[in-house]
Write an enzyme that holds these catalytic residues in place. Structure first.
Site, short mmCIF file in Angstrom:
data_model
loop_
_atom_site.label_atom_id
_atom_site.label_comp_id
_atom_site.label_asym_id
_atom_site.label_seq_id
_atom_site.Cartn_x
_atom_site.Cartn_y
_atom_site.Cartn_z
N MET A 79 5.41 -0.28 -5.20
CA MET A 79 6.02 -0.78 -3.97
C MET A 79 5.98 -2.31 -3.96
O MET A 79 6.10 -2.94 -2.90
CB MET A 79 5.30 -0.21 -2.75
N GLY A 80 5.78 -2.92 -5.14
CA GLY A 80 5.75 -4.38 -5.20
C GLY A 80 4.41 -4.91 -4.73
O GLY A 80 3.42 -4.18 -4.69
N GLY A 136 -1.73 4.74 -11.10
CA GLY A 136 -3.14 4.36 -11.06
C GLY A 136 -4.01 5.48 -10.51
O GLY A 136 -3.59 6.23 -9.61
N HIS A 193 -1.54 -3.41 -11.35
CA HIS A 193 -0.19 -3.03 -11.77
C HIS A 193 0.10 -3.58 -13.17
O HIS A 193 0.76 -2.93 -13.98
CB HIS A 193 0.86 -3.61 -10.80
#
Ligand code: PAF
Length: 286
Positions: free
Chosen positions: A31-32, A150, A38
């Site tokens: 989701m940025g 993750g 990330h």
């Protein structure tokens, strides 16, 4: 500069081209508001595949009405730099209308399994239905061979694996270990909401999980005693409030009574630190 596809047709065209060159396609859905956790997902995905797509989409259907959808951080420029530095080949950054052209009442949703009634699912009704739906859409748009998620979002990973199995999706789901700050705090996009005092208090999540792991290492086998350790450690931090602190079967997330050697178990937490809700988990030894 890394290419950014915003339309479904564009991402499909670029993926088809990579496939025609014989490349294995990897997808990292996000989701940025990307962080080094990330970065690690992207790096591992690149190690496992030849062409990595990172999707950046703040998915409205997984946020409850009182949650942080509108204030969720949107940091595309910085995200693109991290994606490029970590080895991504393409960013997919669609508008909400591209993913959800219809009003909610007219849409199909993925029905989610029993394990979503527990823990995060109990605290955030509808959350996993939104997650599963958008992830299925991303899989169907990108057509990856592999997708990396993750393990910090442990329950999410189980839900996505279950969906992939139940719908016979032709891809492999890989879990990537949680990346932590030097003081133990699990990296999360929501950490940026914390002020200095809350940031310090937020270490209570990993401290309590470590205390639970240590207790089991020393021979504790009562899941309730482990829950008490989690609870008491969190309660020792005035800025923290427990949403849940549980010890569950690692495959089904059913709460456990006893920890049995050889049968996997996991401690999972959701804790409110000031206005910010954080989650974390650790696999228990044995
Ligand atoms: O973990 C996340 O960031 C999101 O839940 C996901 C998997 C990208 C779906 O929106």
């Amino acid at each position: 500069m890394l290419p950014i596809a915003s339309s479904i047709a564009d991402v499909r065209r670029r993926v088809t081209e990579a496939k025609s060159q014989g490349k294995v396609i990897g997808l990292v859905p996000t989701m940025g508001a990307l962080h080094l956790g990330h970065g690690e997902l992207i790096r591992q995905c690149k190690r496992d595949s030849g062409f990595v797509v990172v999707s950046i989409f703040v998915n409205p259907t997984q946020f409850g009405p009182k949650e942080d959808f509108s204030r969720y951080p949107r940091t595309l420029e910085a995200d693109a730099l991290l994606c490029e530095a970590s080895g991504a080949d393409l960013i997919f950054h669609p508008e909400v209308e591209a993913i959800y052209p219809d009003e909610r009442e007219a849409m199909c949703f993925v029905g989610v399994p029993k394990l979503t009634t527990l823990l995060e699912g109990a605290s955030r009704p509808g959350h996993f239905q939104g997650v599963a739906t958008v992830v299925l859409k991303l899989f169907s748009i990108v057509g990856p061979d592999l997708a990396h998620f993750g393990t910090k979002d442990y329950q999410q990973l189980l839900v996505i694996r279950k969906m992939a199995t139940d719908f016979n999706l032709p891809l492999e789901i890989r879990g990537v270990q949680t990346v932590r700050e030097p003081d133990g705090l699990a990296m999360s996009s929501r950490n940026r909401y914390l002020n200095a005092e809350e940031r310090q208090a937020a270490t209570v999540l990993s401290r309590s999980l470590r205390a639970a792991v240590q207790a089991v290492d020393r021979g504790e086998r009562s899941a309730d005693r482990v829950r008490q350790i989690l609870q008491a450690t969190i309660e020792s931090e005035p800025l923290a409030q427990v949403d849940y602190a549980d010890v569950a079967d690692a495959a089904t997330l059913e709460p456990l009574d006893q920890l049995r050697p050889g049968s996997g178990s996991v401690a999972l937490l959701a804790v409110q630190v000031g206005p910010t809700r954080l989650i974390d988990n650790m696999t228990l030894p044995g």
